[in-house]
Design a protein around this motif. Structure first.
Motif, PDB file in Angstrom:
ATOM      1  N   ASN A  90       0.824  -1.210   0.000  1.00 52.34           N
ATOM      2  CA  ASN A  90       0.000   0.000   0.000  1.00 52.34           C
ATOM      3  C   ASN A  90       0.857   1.260   0.000  1.00 52.34           C
ATOM      4  O   ASN A  90       0.521   2.248  -0.666  1.00 52.34           O
ATOM      5  N   LEU A  91       1.948   1.228   0.752  1.00 54.24           N
ATOM      6  CA  LEU A  91       2.850   2.384   0.740  1.00 54.24           C
ATOM      7  C   LEU A  91       3.431   2.609  -0.649  1.00 54.24           C
ATOM      8  O   LEU A  91       3.552   3.760  -1.109  1.00 54.24           O
ATOM      9  N   GLU A  92       3.800   1.531  -1.330  1.00 50.67           N
ATOM     10  CA  GLU A  92       4.332   1.663  -2.685  1.00 50.67           C
ATOM     11  C   GLU A  92       3.256   2.157  -3.649  1.00 50.67           C
ATOM     12  O   GLU A  92       3.506   3.045  -4.478  1.00 50.67           O
ATOM     13  N   LYS A  93       2.063   1.608  -3.526  1.00 57.77           N
ATOM     14  CA  LYS A  93       0.975   2.000  -4.423  1.00 57.77           C
ATOM     15  C   LYS A  93       0.613   3.470  -4.242  1.00 57.77           C
ATOM     16  O   LYS A  93       0.428   4.208  -5.219  1.00 57.77           O
ATOM     17  N   GLY A  94       0.516   3.920  -2.992  1.00 59.35           N
ATOM     18  CA  GLY A  94       0.199   5.319  -2.745  1.00 59.35           C
ATOM     19  C   GLY A  94       1.278   6.253  -3.249  1.00 59.35           C
ATOM     20  O   GLY A  94       0.987   7.325  -3.793  1.00 59.35           O
ATOM     21  N   ALA A  95       2.545   5.855  -3.075  1.00 61.07           N
ATOM     22  CA  ALA A  95       3.647   6.693  -3.564  1.00 61.07           C
ATOM     23  C   ALA A  95       3.608   6.814  -5.082  1.00 61.07           C
ATOM     24  O   ALA A  95       3.846   7.900  -5.635  1.00 61.07           O
ATOM     25  N   HIS A  96       3.314   5.724  -5.772  1.00 58.97           N
ATOM     26  CA  HIS A  96       3.191   5.765  -7.237  1.00 58.97           C
ATOM     27  C   HIS A  96       2.051   6.698  -7.656  1.00 58.97           C
ATOM     28  O   HIS A  96       2.166   7.444  -8.638  1.00 58.97           O
ATOM     29  N   THR A  97       0.943   6.662  -6.923  1.00 53.60           N
ATOM     30  CA  THR A  97      -0.198   7.517  -7.254  1.00 53.60           C
ATOM     31  C   THR A  97       0.150   8.990  -7.076  1.00 53.60           C
ATOM     32  O   THR A  97      -0.181   9.828  -7.920  1.00 53.60           O
ATOM     33  N   LEU A  98       0.831   9.317  -5.979  1.00 48.10           N
ATOM     34  CA  LEU A  98       1.228  10.715  -5.751  1.00 48.10           C
ATOM     35  C   LEU A  98       2.214  11.186  -6.814  1.00 48.10           C
ATOM     36  O   LEU A  98       2.144  12.336  -7.275  1.00 48.10           O
ATOM     37  N   LEU A  99       3.146  10.308  -7.205  1.00 47.63           N
ATOM     38  CA  LEU A  99       4.093  10.694  -8.253  1.00 47.63           C
ATOM     39  C   LEU A  99       3.364  10.931  -9.574  1.00 47.63           C
ATOM     40  O   LEU A  99       3.684  11.881 -10.305  1.00 47.63           O
ATOM     41  N   SER A 100       2.395  10.097  -9.899  1.00 55.68           N
ATOM     42  CA  SER A 100       1.607  10.301 -11.128  1.00 55.68           C
ATOM     43  C   SER A 100       0.851  11.615 -11.075  1.00 55.68           C
ATOM     44  O   SER A 100       0.699  12.295 -12.096  1.00 55.68           O
ATOM     45  N   LEU A 101       0.378  11.978  -9.875  1.00 54.88           N
ATOM     46  CA  LEU A 101      -0.330  13.254  -9.726  1.00 54.88           C
ATOM     47  C   LEU A 101       0.589  14.430 -10.029  1.00 54.88           C
ATOM     48  O   LEU A 101       0.220  15.356 -10.758  1.00 54.88           O
ATOM     49  N   THR A 102       1.785  14.415  -9.479  1.00 51.05           N
ATOM     50  CA  THR A 102       2.716  15.523  -9.724  1.00 51.05           C
ATOM     51  C   THR A 102       3.145  15.577 -11.188  1.00 51.05           C
ATOM     52  O   THR A 102       3.297  16.668 -11.757  1.00 51.05           O
ATOM     53  N   LYS A 103       3.336  14.416 -11.808  1.00 51.78           N
ATOM     54  CA  LYS A 103       3.699  14.401 -13.225  1.00 51.78           C
ATOM     55  C   LYS A 103       2.570  14.964 -14.077  1.00 51.78           C
ATOM     56  O   LYS A 103       2.805  15.690 -15.057  1.00 51.78           O
ATOM     57  N   LEU A 104       1.330  14.637 -13.727  1.00 54.41           N
ATOM     58  CA  LEU A 104       0.183  15.153 -14.470  1.00 54.41           C
ATOM     59  C   LEU A 104       0.093  16.663 -14.344  1.00 54.41           C
ATOM     60  O   LEU A 104      -0.160  17.370 -15.329  1.00 54.41           O
ATOM     61  N   ALA A 105       0.317  17.171 -13.128  1.00 48.78           N
ATOM     62  CA  ALA A 105       0.263  18.615 -12.925  1.00 48.78           C
ATOM     63  C   ALA A 105       1.387  19.333 -13.669  1.00 48.78           C
ATOM     64  O   ALA A 105       1.190  20.432 -14.198  1.00 48.78           O
ATOM     65  N   ASP A 106       2.563  18.733 -13.723  1.00 52.80           N
ATOM     66  CA  ASP A 106       3.690  19.356 -14.440  1.00 52.80           C
ATOM     67  C   ASP A 106       3.501  19.295 -15.952  1.00 52.80           C
ATOM     68  O   ASP A 106       3.956  20.180 -16.677  1.00 52.80           O
ATOM     69  N   GLN A 107       2.845  18.240 -16.419  1.00 47.30           N
ATOM     70  CA  GLN A 107       2.662  18.073 -17.859  1.00 47.30           C
ATOM     71  C   GLN A 107       1.657  19.071 -18.424  1.00 47.30           C
ATOM     72  O   GLN A 107       1.769  19.484 -19.575  1.00 47.30           O
ATOM     73  N   PHE A 108       0.686  19.473 -17.621  1.00 48.28           N
ATOM     74  CA  PHE A 108      -0.336  20.425 -18.066  1.00 48.28           C
ATOM     75  C   PHE A 108      -0.251  21.673 -17.184  1.00 48.28           C
ATOM     76  O   PHE A 108      -0.907  21.752 -16.140  1.00 48.28           O
ATOM     77  N   PRO A 109       0.571  22.654 -17.578  1.00 48.27           N
ATOM     78  CA  PRO A 109       0.746  23.852 -16.733  1.00 48.27           C
ATOM     79  C   PRO A 109      -0.527  24.649 -16.533  1.00 48.27           C
ATOM     80  O   PRO A 109      -0.635  25.401 -15.565  1.00 48.27           O
ATOM     81  N   GLN A 110      -1.492  24.537 -17.441  1.00 45.68           N
ATOM     82  CA  GLN A 110      -2.731  25.289 -17.325  1.00 45.68           C
ATOM     83  C   GLN A 110      -3.838  24.492 -16.651  1.00 45.68           C
ATOM     84  O   GLN A 110      -4.985  24.930 -16.617  1.00 45.68           O
ATOM     85  N   MET A 111      -3.504  23.300 -16.113  1.00 53.06           N
ATOM     86  CA  MET A 111      -4.511  22.504 -15.410  1.00 53.06           C
ATOM     87  C   MET A 111      -4.695  23.029 -13.993  1.00 53.06           C
ATOM     88  O   MET A 111      -3.744  23.351 -13.291  1.00 53.06           O
ATOM     89  N   SER A 112      -5.942  23.099 -13.572  1.00 51.12           N
ATOM     90  CA  SER A 112      -6.251  23.564 -12.234  1.00 51.12           C
ATOM     91  C   SER A 112      -5.842  22.510 -11.204  1.00 51.12           C
ATOM     92  O   SER A 112      -6.074  21.312 -11.382  1.00 51.12           O
ATOM     93  N   VAL A 113      -5.212  22.948 -10.129  1.00 60.49           N
ATOM     94  CA  VAL A 113      -4.876  22.087  -8.991  1.00 60.49           C
ATOM     95  C   VAL A 113      -5.596  22.674  -7.781  1.00 60.49           C
ATOM     96  O   VAL A 113      -5.088  23.594  -7.132  1.00 60.49           O
ATOM     97  N   PRO A 114      -6.792  22.184  -7.472  1.00 59.60           N
ATOM     98  CA  PRO A 114      -7.585  22.793  -6.393  1.00 59.60           C
ATOM     99  C   PRO A 114      -6.920  22.643  -5.029  1.00 59.60           C
ATOM    100  O   PRO A 114      -6.037  21.816  -4.823  1.00 59.60           O
ATOM    101  N   ARG A 115      -7.392  23.435  -4.105  1.00 65.92           N
ATOM    102  CA  ARG A 115      -6.850  23.408  -2.750  1.00 65.92           C
ATOM    103  C   ARG A 115      -7.101  22.060  -2.073  1.00 65.92           C
ATOM    104  O   ARG A 115      -6.258  21.566  -1.318  1.00 65.92           O
ATOM    105  N   GLN A 116      -8.263  21.450  -2.366  1.00 67.39           N
ATOM    106  CA  GLN A 116      -8.556  20.168  -1.720  1.00 67.39           C
ATOM    107  C   GLN A 116      -7.597  19.075  -2.172  1.00 67.39           C
ATOM    108  O   GLN A 116      -7.353  18.115  -1.434  1.00 67.39           O
TER     109      GLN A 116
END
Length: 518
Positions: A372-398
């Motif tokens: 679970n720790l590995e799976k969650g870390a992979h998910t968070l890394l995918s989130l940051t990569k997605l945000a970096d790939q689309f500079p105009q994508m909204s990243v809400p406070r939540q």
């Protein structure tokens, strides 16, 4: 103030309002909010996945015959040597302890190693507790082999699951285990179906059978998984088994070319992500007996394990009219499925491995927590990569709040795993529960609606949308300002006109004088 000056002041005011107020407000309203995600920290977690984790499992040693004053230290040294000799992807260790009193030990919750003097050398892992007995003779005592026997038993047998998963340099072992198992989830739905090829009336005592044979297992597995169950009877559906009459000793790979389970799986939609199925199938009377089924008078059916789906129990003969399946029939089916369930849940690589359920469950908690720790870390890394790939994508406070909550949960789990004073059953239950929450929060952050829907405007889209509005306004405002600035006052215009007339009259007089002289 003259009229022209007033018009110039108004034009300048409009231009200033448009430039200094309008454009900034438009830019502010059209600029997306991007919460500052801790990308660097998440990347360091991914690169050094297990650098801050050291799983510590306490084991208590007791001896009923000989009183070895320092046997726990000797066993500890042998255990450390065995674990260090095999390089793994994660740091883990056994903390061999000597209890203050044997009465304080509880083998149902604590790992206990009991040294037993006997006529042979061997070991035994209890079925109903976490106790491991190591048998030794006097010759082993003289040769000082007892610590090595005890250490080898603990590392390679009692904690064989940790030995294979944690002390393995690659994930090949994990991949082999997941070929049959479903993805781990704390919520699993069990769907039990009775399929008949005919429309004859049929009943079954499934409720009483589940209560007697499945409910105890359900309670036993409650710390790692919660089951919800539904049952159904499906008529006029025998999965087209009649087409396999010419088959001989088929496996599931052979049946998969003919049997279609998609309709059965899509009949219902469940809230749980993970689903296990148990389908009991009777052929139709038109198909007759299924010759390829290896059946006996005591077991008129054959079970096939379907990878990541469940068990398919196929009966050799059709059901007679007005049949009722009692516990005499259903109990062996359910018992066989319970044995296979350990493999479907990823608790074991063998369907019949129920000899040490307490130890197996305890080891699974540790392995599942790390996964679970590995799976969650992979998910968070995918989130940051997605945000970096689309500079105009909204990243809400939540999203940021969920990321921070997930990282805090990870720190709590790591603290539990690394604390040598911890290690009881309640500790592993807490760590597994927190790791399940960790995965859930990570997925909640990644699948946030504002990000899943990609609710953002790229820069070129923003210009294309607002240019038809801002373009004309800009042209009108500044064209009018330039026109007003170029206008002159009426008195100035009259003076210019009088000056031009006088200059014209002077030129005419000069011409007349020249003509007169000639």
């Amino acid at each position: 103030m003259t009229l022209l000056n007033l018009r110039r002041a108004v034009a300048l005011w409009f231009a200033a309002l448009f430039t200094l107020v309008g454009i900034p407000i438009w830019y502010k309203l059209t600029t997306i909010y991007r919460a500052p995600l801790p990308s660097t920290y998440i990347g360091s977690i991914q690169e050094n996945m297990h650098s801050d984790i050291h799983v510590v499992v306490p084991v208590y040693v007791r001896s009923d015959t000989y009183k070895f004053p320092d046997v726990h230290d000797a066993i500890q040294a042998e255990v450390n040597a065995l674990i260090e000799a095999r390089a793994g992807r994660l740091n883990w260790s056994l903390q061999v302890l000597q209890p203050e009193s044997h009465e304080d030990l509880n083998p149902e919750t604590d790992h206990v190693l009991t040294l037993v003097l006997d006529d042979f050398t061997g070991y035994s892992i209890a079925y109903d507790s976490k106790e491991t007995a190591v048998f030794f003779d006097n010759e082993a005592v003289v040769s000082n082999d007892v610590p090595f026997f005890a250490a080898q038993t603990l590392v390679e047998h009692t904690f064989a699951t940790e030995w294979e998963h944690f002390s393995h340099p690659s994930r090949e072992r994990d991949d082999a285990t997941t070929e049959m198992a479903i993805s781990y989830s704390p919520e699993v739905h069990l769907s039990i179906s009775l399929l008949t090829g005919d429309g004859r009336p049929v009943a079954w005592d499934i409720d009483s059978t589940l209560e007697q044979y499945f409910t105890p297992l359900r309670r036993f597995l409650a710390p790692i998984v919660n089951f919800t169950v539904d049952t159904s009877i499906v008529q006029f559906n025998d999965l087209n088994l009649g087409a396999l009459q010419q088959a001989h000793n088929p496996s599931w790979l052979d049946l998969a070319h003919t049997v279609d389970l998609s309709d059965l799986s899509s009949m219902n939609h469940y809230r749980e992500k993970a689903v296990l199925n148990l389908a009991v199938v009777f052929p139709s009377a038109a198909s007759g007996s299924l010759a390829f089924i290896n059946a006996t008078s005591e077991k008129p059916w054959q079970s096939f394990m379907v990878p990541q789906w469940g068990a398919l129990v196929i009966n050799k003969d059709p059901l007679p009219d007005n049949s009722r399946l009692t516990q005499n029939y259903l109990a062996p089916v359910m018992y066989n499925f319970v044995r296979e369930m350990f493999q479907f849940l990823g608790l074991s690589s063998k369907s019949a491995d129920l000899s040490t359920p307490y130890t197996t469950i305890d080891s699974f908690k540790r392995v599942a927590t790390l996964k679970n720790l590995e799976k969650g870390a992979h998910t968070l890394l995918s989130l940051t990569k997605l945000a970096d790939q689309f500079p105009q994508m909204s990243v809400p406070r939540q999203v940021l709040d969920n990321v921070e909550r997930a990282l805090n949960l990870r720190l709590q789990i790591v603290e539990l795993l690394n604390d040598p004073s911890q290690g009881s059953e309640s500790t592993w239950n807490t760590a597994l529960r927190l790791s399940n929450n960790f995965v859930q929060v990570c997925e909640k952050a990644f699948f946030d609606k504002a990000m899943v829907q990609q609710n953002f405007f790229p820069q070129e889209h923003k210009i294309a949308v607002y240019l038809p509005l801002l373009g004309p306004l800009t042209v009108i405002t500044f064209t009018g300002l330039i026109k007003v600035l170029r206008e002159k006052d009426e008195s100035e215009a009259k003076r210019d006109e009088t000056q031009k007339e006088s200059e014209a009259e002077g030129d005419n007089n000069d011409e007349k004088q020249i003509l007169a002289e000639d």
